[in-house]
Design an enzyme around this catalytic site. Structure first.
Site, PDB file in Angstrom:
ATOM      1  N   PHE A 148      30.917 -38.194  31.744  1.00  0.00           N
ATOM      2  CA  PHE A 148      31.281 -37.030  32.570  1.00  0.00           C
ATOM      3  C   PHE A 148      32.284 -37.373  33.662  1.00  0.00           C
ATOM      4  O   PHE A 148      32.983 -36.504  34.159  1.00  0.00           O
ATOM      5  CB  PHE A 148      30.010 -36.428  33.213  1.00  0.00           C
ATOM      6  CG  PHE A 148      29.558 -37.158  34.466  1.00  0.00           C
ATOM      7  CD1 PHE A 148      30.131 -36.874  35.707  1.00  0.00           C
ATOM      8  CD2 PHE A 148      28.604 -38.163  34.403  1.00  0.00           C
ATOM      9  CE1 PHE A 148      29.740 -37.568  36.846  1.00  0.00           C
ATOM     10  CE2 PHE A 148      28.209 -38.853  35.534  1.00  0.00           C
ATOM     11  CZ  PHE A 148      28.782 -38.559  36.758  1.00  0.00           C
ATOM     12  N   LYS A 172      33.730 -36.611  21.001  1.00  0.00           N
ATOM     13  CA  LYS A 172      32.523 -35.946  21.527  1.00  0.00           C
ATOM     14  C   LYS A 172      32.526 -36.196  23.034  1.00  0.00           C
ATOM     15  O   LYS A 172      32.086 -37.225  23.504  1.00  0.00           O
ATOM     16  CB  LYS A 172      31.285 -36.568  20.874  1.00  0.00           C
ATOM     17  CG  LYS A 172      30.073 -35.676  20.801  1.00  0.00           C
ATOM     18  CD  LYS A 172      29.559 -35.148  22.117  1.00  0.00           C
ATOM     19  CE  LYS A 172      28.798 -36.169  22.922  1.00  0.00           C
ATOM     20  NZ  LYS A 172      28.477 -35.692  24.300  1.00  0.00           N
ATOM     21  N   GLU A 175      28.915 -33.412  27.736  1.00  0.00           N
ATOM     22  CA  GLU A 175      28.464 -32.021  27.721  1.00  0.00           C
ATOM     23  C   GLU A 175      28.335 -31.458  29.136  1.00  0.00           C
ATOM     24  O   GLU A 175      28.071 -30.277  29.316  1.00  0.00           O
ATOM     25  CB  GLU A 175      27.133 -31.897  26.956  1.00  0.00           C
ATOM     26  CG  GLU A 175      25.938 -32.636  27.546  1.00  0.00           C
ATOM     27  CD  GLU A 175      25.863 -34.123  27.167  1.00  0.00           C
ATOM     28  OE1 GLU A 175      26.929 -34.786  27.072  1.00  0.00           O
ATOM     29  OE2 GLU A 175      24.741 -34.622  26.992  1.00  0.00           O
ATOM     30  N   ARG A 176      28.508 -32.323  30.152  1.00  0.00           N
ATOM     31  CA  ARG A 176      28.313 -31.813  31.524  1.00  0.00           C
ATOM     32  C   ARG A 176      29.575 -31.162  32.082  1.00  0.00           C
ATOM     33  O   ARG A 176      29.504 -30.296  32.934  1.00  0.00           O
ATOM     34  CB  ARG A 176      27.893 -32.960  32.437  1.00  0.00           C
ATOM     35  CG  ARG A 176      26.554 -33.510  32.030  1.00  0.00           C
ATOM     36  CD  ARG A 176      26.083 -34.499  33.047  1.00  0.00           C
ATOM     37  NE  ARG A 176      25.102 -35.381  32.479  1.00  0.00           N
ATOM     38  CZ  ARG A 176      24.878 -36.611  32.898  1.00  0.00           C
ATOM     39  NH1 ARG A 176      25.596 -37.109  33.887  1.00  0.00           N
ATOM     40  NH2 ARG A 176      23.957 -37.353  32.346  1.00  0.00           N
ATOM     41  N   SER A 225      27.045 -45.031  30.217  1.00  0.00           N
ATOM     42  CA  SER A 225      26.100 -45.915  30.909  1.00  0.00           C
ATOM     43  C   SER A 225      25.682 -47.077  29.995  1.00  0.00           C
ATOM     44  O   SER A 225      25.754 -46.972  28.766  1.00  0.00           O
ATOM     45  CB  SER A 225      24.880 -45.112  31.333  1.00  0.00           C
ATOM     46  OG  SER A 225      24.284 -44.541  30.194  1.00  0.00           O
ATOM     47  N   CYS A 280      33.303 -45.886  37.541  1.00  0.00           N
ATOM     48  CA  CYS A 280      32.745 -47.164  37.084  1.00  0.00           C
ATOM     49  C   CYS A 280      33.417 -48.328  37.798  1.00  0.00           C
ATOM     50  O   CYS A 280      32.957 -49.455  37.721  1.00  0.00           O
ATOM     51  CB  CYS A 280      32.897 -47.301  35.581  1.00  0.00           C
ATOM     52  SG  CYS A 280      34.600 -47.438  35.108  1.00  0.00           S
ATOM     53  N   GLU A 382      22.800 -49.412  39.234  1.00  0.00           N
ATOM     54  CA  GLU A 382      24.083 -48.743  39.457  1.00  0.00           C
ATOM     55  C   GLU A 382      23.745 -47.392  40.086  1.00  0.00           C
ATOM     56  O   GLU A 382      23.217 -46.497  39.416  1.00  0.00           O
ATOM     57  CB  GLU A 382      24.806 -48.522  38.126  1.00  0.00           C
ATOM     58  CG  GLU A 382      26.129 -47.798  38.310  1.00  0.00           C
ATOM     59  CD  GLU A 382      26.821 -47.430  36.999  1.00  0.00           C
ATOM     60  OE1 GLU A 382      26.144 -47.056  36.037  1.00  0.00           O
ATOM     61  OE2 GLU A 382      28.055 -47.520  36.962  1.00  0.00           O
TER      62      GLU A 382
HETATM   63  P1  NAD Z   1      26.011 -41.385  29.686  1.00  0.00           P
HETATM   64  O1  NAD Z   1      25.782 -42.722  29.084  1.00  0.00           O
HETATM   65  O2  NAD Z   1      24.843 -40.588  30.108  1.00  0.00           O
HETATM   66  O3  NAD Z   1      26.815 -40.443  28.648  1.00  0.00           O
HETATM   67  C1  NAD Z   1      27.986 -40.860  28.012  1.00  0.00           C
HETATM   68  C2  NAD Z   1      28.094 -40.153  26.664  1.00  0.00           C
HETATM   69  O4  NAD Z   1      27.006 -40.547  25.836  1.00  0.00           O
HETATM   70  C3  NAD Z   1      28.053 -38.639  26.753  1.00  0.00           C
HETATM   71  O5  NAD Z   1      29.004 -38.101  25.871  1.00  0.00           O
HETATM   72  C4  NAD Z   1      26.634 -38.296  26.335  1.00  0.00           C
HETATM   73  O6  NAD Z   1      26.545 -37.061  25.684  1.00  0.00           O
HETATM   74  C5  NAD Z   1      26.276 -39.420  25.382  1.00  0.00           C
HETATM   75  N1  NAD Z   1      24.857 -39.772  25.425  1.00  0.00           N
HETATM   76  C6  NAD Z   1      24.041 -39.760  26.517  1.00  0.00           C
HETATM   77  N2  NAD Z   1      22.815 -40.170  26.186  1.00  0.00           N
HETATM   78  C7  NAD Z   1      22.838 -40.447  24.857  1.00  0.00           C
HETATM   79  C8  NAD Z   1      21.857 -40.916  23.923  1.00  0.00           C
HETATM   80  N3  NAD Z   1      20.615 -41.177  24.300  1.00  0.00           N
HETATM   81  N4  NAD Z   1      22.238 -41.088  22.646  1.00  0.00           N
HETATM   82  C9  NAD Z   1      23.493 -40.826  22.250  1.00  0.00           C
HETATM   83  N5  NAD Z   1      24.446 -40.374  23.087  1.00  0.00           N
HETATM   84  C10 NAD Z   1      24.135 -40.190  24.370  1.00  0.00           C
HETATM   85  O7  NAD Z   1      27.053 -41.595  30.880  1.00  0.00           O
HETATM   86  P2  NAD Z   1      27.516 -40.543  31.982  1.00  0.00           P
HETATM   87  O8  NAD Z   1      26.407 -40.283  32.935  1.00  0.00           O
HETATM   88  O9  NAD Z   1      28.192 -39.399  31.344  1.00  0.00           O
HETATM   89  O10 NAD Z   1      28.658 -41.402  32.713  1.00  0.00           O
HETATM   90  C11 NAD Z   1      28.403 -42.276  33.779  1.00  0.00           C
HETATM   91  C12 NAD Z   1      28.266 -43.698  33.285  1.00  0.00           C
HETATM   92  O11 NAD Z   1      29.440 -44.086  32.588  1.00  0.00           O
HETATM   93  C13 NAD Z   1      28.132 -44.697  34.426  1.00  0.00           C
HETATM   94  O12 NAD Z   1      27.172 -45.656  34.073  1.00  0.00           O
HETATM   95  C14 NAD Z   1      29.516 -45.324  34.521  1.00  0.00           C
HETATM   96  O13 NAD Z   1      29.561 -46.625  35.066  1.00  0.00           O
HETATM   97  C15 NAD Z   1      29.907 -45.337  33.090  1.00  0.00           C
HETATM   98  N6  NAD Z   1      31.350 -45.435  32.943  1.00  0.00           N
HETATM   99  C16 NAD Z   1      31.859 -46.625  32.523  1.00  0.00           C
HETATM  100  C17 NAD Z   1      33.229 -46.794  32.410  1.00  0.00           C
HETATM  101  C18 NAD Z   1      33.805 -48.083  31.933  1.00  0.00           C
HETATM  102  O14 NAD Z   1      34.969 -48.090  31.619  1.00  0.00           O
HETATM  103  N7  NAD Z   1      33.053 -49.157  31.862  1.00  0.00           N
HETATM  104  C19 NAD Z   1      34.076 -45.727  32.722  1.00  0.00           C
HETATM  105  C20 NAD Z   1      33.522 -44.513  33.136  1.00  0.00           C
HETATM  106  C21 NAD Z   1      32.148 -44.379  33.232  1.00  0.00           C
END
Ligand code: NAD
Length: 498
Positions: A148, A172, A175-176, A225, A280, A382
């Site tokens: 998101f 994909k 969704e937020r 994450s 991140c 985090e």
């Molecule tokens: P998230 O992991 O909750 O979601 C990321 C994606 O995964 C979304 O599209 C979501 O729909 C999907 N998803 C969530 N739970 C899932 C599951 N159980 N099974 C399959 N798919 C699932 O992350 P977020 O809250 O949207 O984003 C924040 C996180 O992303 C933070 O931890 C941040 O550090 C990280 N991030 C990392 C980078 C990097 O380059 N390392 C960059 C941006 C964000």
């Protein structure tokens, strides 16, 4: 209420069976809904990408690049609308959204170099009248799953490069905050991309799991994450796919006693609290070397934080906005309380902030916590909110050991005037992206982005040269055209050039 749908084979689609609320985090109200694609819809998107692949693969790289040139122009032309959509659903302030978009556009610019990037390697006469070359061939249908916090930039890390390399794509997004991502997908088609080459499905785990297990998907890029990244990497890999899964972070800044403290404070204000700390690469821990440095840092940070403005996305005078959801707001507040309970000192407390006119918004004020120690839960986690924790140590080695021992290794930074210390730091620190007096060392588009340790699962980093490698596979061809009157006999020993 508007329902945000998908884009499959160039056509808008909505599955109304399962939906989820999309909030405006500043008002705290659900203002739209997003359709959550069932397995069958995702399979349709994969089928569209599969059908479009042969023609797109054989489209000359320069023609693929031309779509990106037009796409870049459209992104610039529609920048106000894109920033507005980001602000409405993510909550970041319009100037910050403009920065996100610009960093995304730079990846489109890099992808415009496809003809140069895909030239491959050639050697004449690897043997008598034998030539060899290596080609970088596309993989086929590839998928992207994005978080998101950068609804435009992170997708732009992925699909422009994947497409110019000749792949077709299924995205994909989160969704937020799906609207900005869907809008740029529409612009991509306006730029002349043939239907089916790029498809977007909104959804949740069901959509993701379909992408991870469908045999037609050759590779998966993920950003999100760490627990989800680990799951994505394990599942995609066990289904025979190439995978890069970028995860979470805990980025430390070492503040050396010789640092220019005013510069440090200015940098940390933006890097810790910008985008509400939901980056991140946000600097969430300052490791002060020596009590004198720590005391000065705390005093100056406290003063600097007085002037910070928190509010809704559309007021460009605001420094940062709300966090993404009510649940996340509660989680961030919980981390502050846990640090306090475990013995840290909350110096500036953002837990009870009220933003006039936005009383129901998901706001957390800028928070500064001193005397955090590595055993505290808030140090290990985090937090992903506008919270800067200060850890006090006595030596630079101690500071580096903290960073090297942490499970994450995304970004880090050192503030010093000592070149030797900075060089030692950058050489020995176990982190993928390092700043020297640079708080957010996010690599530019023609380098590559990625952390170490549990901040990245996979081998290749995102975008830049690693992006080209990730979205292509090497084929090496060795060629000989024997002349009609020269025929050699059978050769049973390993051919060499001896
Ligand atoms: P998230 O992991 O909750 O979601 C990321 C994606 O995964 C979304 O599209 C979501 O729909 C999907 N998803 C969530 N739970 C899932 C599951 N159980 N099974 C399959 N798919 C699932 O992350 P977020 O809250 O949207 O984003 C924040 C996180 O992303 C933070 O931890 C941040 O550090 C990280 N991030 C990392 C980078 C990097 O380059 N390392 C960059 C941006 C964000």
């Amino acid at each position: 209420m508007t329902t945000i749908g998908h884009l499959i084979n160039g056509q808008p689609r909505i599955d109304a069976a399962r939906t989820q609320d999309v909030f405006n985090p500043a008002t705290g109200k659900a203002e739209k809904k997003v359709a959550l694609a069932p397995k069958a819809t995702v399979e349709e998107a994969i089928a569209a990408a599969q059908a479009a692949y042969p023609a797109w693969r054989n489209t000359p790289p320069i023609k693929r690049a031309r779509v990106m040139f037009r796409f870049k122009e459209l992104l610039e032309q529609h920048s106000d609308k894109i920033c507005e959509l980001i602000g409405q659903e993510h909550g970041k302030i319009v100037h910050d959204a403009a920065g996100e978009l610009q960093r995304g556009i730079e990846n489109v610019e890099y992808a415009c170099g496809a003809p140069e990037l895909l030239k491959g390697e050639y050697t004449k006469n690897v043997g008598p009248a034998i030539d060899a070359w290596s080609e970088m061939q596309p993989l086929g249908v590839v998928a992207g799953i994005t978080p998101f916090n950068f609804p435009v930039m992170v997708p732009l890390w992925m699909f422009p490069m994947a497409l110019v390399c000749g792949n077709t794509f299924v995205l994909k997004p989160s969704e937020r905050d799906p609207s900005a991502t869907l809008f740029i997908a529409e612009l991509l088609h306006e730029a002349g991309l043939p239907a089916g080459v790029f498809n977007l499905v909104n959804g949740d785990k069901e959509a993701v799991d379909t992408l991870l297990t469908d045999p037609r998907v050759q590779a998966v890029s993920f950003v999100g994450s760490t627990p989800v990244a680990e799951y994505i990497y394990a599942t995609a890999s066990s289904h025979g796919k190439r995978c890069q899964a970028l995860g979470g972070a805990k980025n430390h800044a070492i503040v050396m006693p010789d640092a220019d403290m005013d510069n440090v404070v200015n940098s940390l204000l933006g890097a810790a609290f910008g985008s509400s700390g939901e980056r991140c690469m946000a600097l969430s821990v300052a490791v002060a070397v020596g009590d004198a440095a720590a005391d000065t840092l705390i005093e100056k940070m406290q003063a600097g934080m007085q002037g910070l403005k928190v509010g809704a996305y559309h007021d460009k005078h605001n420094d940062f906005g709300p966090v993404i959801t009510r649940a996340h707001q509660e989680k961030v507040v919980g981390h502050i309380t846990s640090a306090e309970t475990q013995g840290a000192k909350v110096v500036v407390d953002g837990r009870h902030i009220q933003v006039p006119g936005f009383e129901e918004g998901f706001f957390v004020g800028a928070t500064l916590i001193d005397r955090v120690t590595p055993d505290m839960d808030s140090y290990q986690a985090e937090i992903f909110g506008p919270v800067l924790q200060v850890v006090r140590v006595n030596t630079m080695e101690e500071a580096m050991a903290l960073i090297n021992d942490h499970e994450y290794g995304n970004g880090t930074c050192i503030y010093t005037r000592d070149g030797e210390a900075a060089r030692y730091f950058s050489d020995n620190i176990l982190v993928g992206m390092v700043g020297i007096n640079v708080p957010l060392p996010v690599p530019v588009a023609y380098h590559s982005f990625g952390g170490w340790k549990r901040s990245l699962f996979g081998d290749l980093h995102a975008y830049g040269p690693d992006g080209v490698r990730f979205y292509t596979r090497r084929k090496t061809i060795t060629q000989r055209w024997p002349s009609a009157n020269v025929r050699e006999g059978a050769e049973f020993s390993m051919p060499t050039m001896k």
